[in-house]
Design a protein around this motif. Structure first.
Motif, PDB file in Angstrom:
ATOM      1  N   LEU A   1       1.128  -1.476  -0.378  1.00 24.66           N
ATOM      2  CA  LEU A   1       0.172  -0.154  -0.157  1.00 24.66           C
ATOM      3  C   LEU A   1       1.155   1.155  -0.073  1.00 24.66           C
ATOM      4  CD1 LEU A   1      -2.535   1.316   0.437  1.00 24.66           C
ATOM      5  CD2 LEU A   1      -2.702   1.205   3.014  1.00 24.66           C
ATOM      6  N   ARG A   2       0.602   2.377  -1.510  1.00 20.16           N
ATOM      7  CA  ARG A   2       1.574   3.135  -0.801  1.00 20.16           C
ATOM      8  C   ARG A   2       0.391   4.285  -0.883  1.00 20.16           C
ATOM      9  NH1 ARG A   2       4.584   5.433  -6.197  1.00 20.16           N
ATOM     10  NH2 ARG A   2       3.926   2.585  -6.931  1.00 20.16           N
ATOM     11  N   LEU A   3       0.936   5.562  -0.070  1.00 25.64           N
ATOM     12  CA  LEU A   3      -0.234   6.209  -0.244  1.00 25.64           C
ATOM     13  C   LEU A   3       0.611   7.644  -0.458  1.00 25.64           C
ATOM     14  CD1 LEU A   3      -2.821   5.482   1.911  1.00 25.64           C
ATOM     15  CD2 LEU A   3      -2.911   5.729  -0.042  1.00 25.64           C
ATOM     16  N   ASP A   4       0.208   8.875  -0.927  1.00 27.08           N
ATOM     17  CA  ASP A   4       0.696  10.080  -1.002  1.00 27.08           C
ATOM     18  C   ASP A   4       0.372  10.839  -0.098  1.00 27.08           C
ATOM     19  OD1 ASP A   4       2.151   9.554  -3.407  1.00 27.08           O
ATOM     20  OD2 ASP A   4       0.682  10.495  -4.461  1.00 27.08           O
ATOM     21  N   ASP A   5      -0.802  10.923   0.536  1.00 31.10           N
ATOM     22  CA  ASP A   5      -0.689  11.611   1.597  1.00 31.10           C
ATOM     23  C   ASP A   5      -2.079  10.765   2.315  1.00 31.10           C
ATOM     24  OD1 ASP A   5      -2.414  13.524   4.038  1.00 31.10           O
ATOM     25  OD2 ASP A   5      -3.095  14.578   2.197  1.00 31.10           O
ATOM     26  N   ILE A   6      -1.280  10.280   3.946  1.00 30.98           N
ATOM     27  CA  ILE A   6      -2.908   9.068   4.826  1.00 30.98           C
ATOM     28  C   ILE A   6      -3.610  10.635   4.823  1.00 30.98           C
ATOM     29  CG2 ILE A   6      -2.545   8.358   6.613  1.00 30.98           C
ATOM     30  CD1 ILE A   6       0.629   8.258   7.159  1.00 30.98           C
TER      31      ILE A   6
END
Length: 564
Positions: A119-124
């Protein structure tokens, strides 16, 4: 000429672009090469140690270094599907202390547990699964989560946040951290196998020690303390408790503890408590986090927070108590292998306790038989011969014409009579001493006081015990009698300077009579009078009598009597 110059300029521009592109690709190749080298070094580093906690910390440190980020953590998933252990890297002790609540596996972390994939997110905060941060938590934006698998089992997850330079996690980070997680699974499995091997060695050693100690005569209390100490050592735990049922069967008390000595003697109810249910059912319970479904657990609530394993002491059909082993804060949950090994240990310990009890009972029965035989021999042989000798000497007295000789014969008859009474008292003591070896009878306690006084006097007092002292004297009255004997002999030791002391304790005139006579210096000063006043008060409280008088040949006679 001008056209020729333009034509030369365009090929040069295309060549520059190609060179720049080539340089960019070469830089990417170099970066990838450096990343591969760093990854290989990280894999070697995490596989260098076999301590599980050390391996986990090295995995997180390697992941944060490879992804060039500030914060990282590894979360270990428990059997209940929530985080059982959370190990952060990048936070100072002060930052950790300011966090109001530690992660339990909700929000983004919970999503990774439910769906174990990268799981890769730019903004949690922009994610719909975001649960928010607890009070005191530092701000975090970018996020990369990768599951750690051991074969088909998801052991936990790697969490990375805040890439340095305000950059975002990219596909390269994802690939490298995923590769690291694969190697981490192998390292964790090796660490687990190593720990299991070491724990099995400890189990064999601990089981052998308990068997040797118990079968060589170790007392039950000492055996329970040994079980607590070795159980804690095997599990690498913070604290171990051993709770056993009380005489009423409705409560249990902590009989032994290792790591929490202040909890010895703590009493809980059997019914309605987690420890009591394990004792009754004979089935182990692993607790990673307390819930209402587990019932009340007063013992666990007093232990440091962390995984706790509650096991029956002994096989299901012969449970003797319960053993609680707690790992404390940050401890990893008990694996199935560890739980089974600890259960085998407590099963064997309970079996050895049973064997030791059976052996003690057999020895006690043999001792009782020996006492009965000795008592019969004394009564049927020794006393009868002494009595016959005394009767014969009594007849001889009437035939003696010399008064001095007659008096000497009479004294001998009196001595024989005294000896017969002493032997009868011994016979009665042999016939009524049926203790289980754990406690002491009334007669034995009087003997112990007499022996102790003898060590201080330099000679053994003459002691005569008469009547059914062990059966007819209540426990409350026995305590007073023991205090009288103790205080009187203590006065003789401190003040009398005696060379002979005679002590008589017996049933007489419907009560207990104590007579202590010495040949010392007589009644002393205020200190001695203070001790005698205490004895007088005990006699008055029991509607008895107390007298202190000079002896016929000097010294002092103390006589105390209280009704049964």
């Amino acid at each position: 000429m001008e056209n020729t110059g333009v034509e030369q300029l365009f090929p040069r521009m295309q060549l520059d672009e190609l060179l720049e592109e080539l340089q960019t690709r070469l830089q990417a190749v170099l970066t990838a090469r450096d990343g591969v080298h760093a990854l290989l070094e990280a894999v070697v580093a995490i596989g260098r140690d076999l301590e599980l906690d050390t391996v986990l910390r090295r995995i997180v440190e390697a992941a944060t270094s490879l992804a060039d980020c500030r914060y990282g953590a590894v979360g270990v998933i428990g059997s209940d599907g929530e985080l059982a252990q959370f190990l952060p890297v990048g936070l100072s002790d002060d930052e950790i202390a300011r966090i109001a609540q530690w992660p339990h596996g909700r929000g983004i972390l919970g999503l990774l547990i439910k769906e174990p994939r990268v799981l890769r997110l730019d903004d949690i905060s922009a994610s719909p699964e975001s649960y928010g941060f607890p009070a005191g938590h530092p701000p975090m934006r970018g996020f990369l989560g990768v599951p750690i698998r051991i074969r088909d089992e998801v052991f936990g997850n790697l969490y990375l946040t805040e890439k340095n330079g305000d950059r975002e996690f990219d596909e390269q980070d994802e690939l490298i951290v995923t590769a690291l997680a694969t190697a981490a699974g192998i390292a964790i499995e090796n660490a687990r196998l190593y720990e299991d091997t070491r724990r099995r060695e400890k189990w064999l050693d601990a089981s052998g020690q308990i068997t040797r100690e118990l079968l060589s005569g170790l007392g039950t209390r000492d055996a329970l303390q040994l079980i607590a100490a070795r159980g804690r050592e095997m599990a690498g735990a913070a604290v171990t408790l051993v709770a056993v049922p009380d005489d009423d069967g409705a409560t249990m008390s902590v009989a032994a503890a290792d790591g929490a000595d202040d909890m010895v003697g703590t009493t809980i109810d059997v019914e309605g408590t987690l420890t009591g249910s394990v004792y009754v059912s004979g089935e182990s319970v692993a607790v990673n986090r307390m819930t209402g479904e587990l019932g009340t657990a007063p013992l666990i609530e007093r232990l440091p927070a962390g995984p706790v394993l509650v096991m029956p002491l002994g096989a299901p059909e012969r449970v003797r108590g319960a053993v609680l082993i707690g790992k404390g804060p940050g401890g990893t949950p008990f694996s199935g292998t560890t739980a089974r090994m600890l259960q085998q240990f407590t099963d064997q310990a309970g079996l050895v306790l049973e064997l030791a009890d059976s052996r003690r009972q057999a020895e006690q029965f043999g001792l009782i038989d020996d006492r009965a035989r000795i008592a019969r021999d004394l009564h049927d042989v020794v006393i009868q011969r002494l009595f016959a000798s005394a009767m014969e000497l009594s007849g001889v007295v009437r035939m003696v014409n010399q008064p001095d000789v007659a008096r000497r014969v009479e004294r001998t008859v009196d001595d024989l009579d005294t000896t017969i009474r002493q032997i009868r008292s011994t016979v009665f003591a042999l016939q009524t001493s049926h203790g289980d070896g754990e406690g002491e009878g009334f007669r034995r306690r009087i003997l112990k006081i007499s022996y102790s006084a003898g060590e201080q006097l330099g000679f053994a007092p003459s002691l005569r015990l008469e009547g059914a002292l062990d059966t007819d004297v209540s426990d409350e009255l026995a305590e007073d009698v023991l205090a009288v004997v103790q205080e009187t002999l203590a006065n003789v030791v401190r003040h009398a300077r005696a060379t002979r002391v005679d002590v008589v304790v017996g049933i007489e005139r419907g009560g207990v009579r104590v007579v202590v006579a010495d040949d010392g210096a007589g009644i002393g000063g205020a200190e001695r009078s203070s001790g005698l006043a205490n004895l007088a008060e005990r006699a008055h409280r029991r509607s008895g009598t107390f007298e202190v008088r000079p002896g016929d040949g000097g010294g002092t006679v103390v006589e105390w009597h209280a009704p049964l």
